[in-house]
Scaffold this motif. Structure first.
Motif, mmCIF file in Angstrom:
data_model
loop_
_atom_site.group_PDB
_atom_site.id
_atom_site.type_symbol
_atom_site.label_atom_id
_atom_site.label_comp_id
_atom_site.label_asym_id
_atom_site.label_seq_id
_atom_site.Cartn_x
_atom_site.Cartn_y
_atom_site.Cartn_z
ATOM 1 N N ASP A 1 0.847 -1.187 0.000
ATOM 2 C CA ASP A 1 0.000 0.000 0.000
ATOM 3 C C ASP A 1 0.880 1.233 0.000
ATOM 4 N N GLU A 2 0.301 2.364 -0.366
ATOM 5 C CA GLU A 2 1.006 3.637 -0.305
ATOM 6 C C GLU A 2 -0.018 4.742 -0.117
ATOM 7 N N PHE A 3 0.352 5.744 0.685
ATOM 8 C CA PHE A 3 -0.538 6.866 0.948
ATOM 9 C C PHE A 3 0.280 7.987 1.571
ATOM 10 N N VAL B 1 -2.980 8.074 -3.171
ATOM 11 C CA VAL B 1 -2.154 8.210 -4.366
ATOM 12 C C VAL B 1 -3.035 8.016 -5.592
ATOM 13 N N GLU B 2 -2.879 8.896 -6.575
ATOM 14 C CA GLU B 2 -3.647 8.813 -7.815
ATOM 15 C C GLU B 2 -2.714 9.035 -9.006
ATOM 16 N N PRO C 1 -1.874 12.470 -10.860
ATOM 17 C CA PRO C 1 -2.158 13.111 -9.572
ATOM 18 C C PRO C 1 -3.380 14.021 -9.643
ATOM 19 N N ALA C 2 -4.082 14.135 -8.526
ATOM 20 C CA ALA C 2 -5.278 14.974 -8.453
ATOM 21 C C ALA C 2 -4.925 16.439 -8.703
ATOM 22 N N SER C 3 -3.733 16.843 -8.319
ATOM 23 C CA SER C 3 -3.322 18.227 -8.508
ATOM 24 C C SER C 3 -1.816 18.303 -8.677
ATOM 25 N N ASN C 4 -1.383 19.253 -9.479
ATOM 26 C CA ASN C 4 0.044 19.533 -9.595
ATOM 27 C C ASN C 4 0.325 20.961 -9.145
ATOM 28 N N LYS C 5 -0.603 21.530 -8.374
ATOM 29 C CA LYS C 5 -0.441 22.888 -7.877
ATOM 30 C C LYS C 5 0.709 22.942 -6.875
ATOM 31 N N ILE C 6 1.468 24.005 -6.926
ATOM 32 C CA ILE C 6 2.547 24.206 -5.973
ATOM 33 C C ILE C 6 1.934 24.301 -4.583
#
Length: 170
Positions: A36-38, A93-94, A97-102
């Protein structure tokens, strides 16, 4: 399938036309060490389990030309994780990714829970990282497909170990 590196190493390797061993075949025999990873709070992880080895992109960063993410990735064996009491999951983890916002991952670390205690080596920069063969086995197909730069660096690392993806981009 359970993780059995020793059985995979003892089995007859599948040799590709270029003379390299098939990593895909080896992975089918060995299995995947990561359960698993989170994402968790990075400070809490360091307090609860100090000195974990780098894994994932953080380890690949120390072993190749890949630049790390905005967060560090660490590996811990299931027994040690369970004994520690664990930490609250902050994000899943997706891929992609759900977002790449800084700032999206500020204060977070990605923790990988492994079925075994991750075998480690010292990278040339002095950081403790997961053993390269185990590191390659820990990457999901989703991550490899999503991120061509990861696939490229894993492929380069595996070539040094005598392995090659049968199809590097899938």
């Amino acid at each position: 399938m359970s993780f059995t590196l020793e059985r995979a190493q003892a089995a007859e390797p599948k040799i590709l036309a270029n003379g390299m061993k098939s990593f895909d075949h080896f992975r089918k025999l060995a299995g995947i060490p990561k359960l698993d990873e989170f994402f968790v709070d990075a400070g809490e992880l360091e307090q609860l389990l100090p000195g974990l080895p780098l894994s994932g992109d953080s380890a690949l960063d120390k072993l190749s030309m890949l630049a790390d993410n905005d967060y560090r990735t660490y590996a811990v064996g299931l027994t040690r994780w369970n004994t520690s009491g664990g930490l609250e999951r902050k994000r899943e983890v997706e891929y992609p990714p759900a977002s790449n916002k800084i700032g999206y991952f500020n204060g977070l670390a990605l923790v990988e829970i492994w079925v075994i205690d991750p075998p480690v080596v010292k990278a040339s920069c002095g950081h403790t990282v997961v053993n390269p063969l185990h590191l390659a086995l820990s990457y999901s197909d989703d991550k490899r497909i999503f991120d061509e730069r990861v696939s490229l660096e894993l492929g380069n690392m595996l070539e040094e170990l005598g392995y090659e993806f049968e199809n590097r981009w899938s």
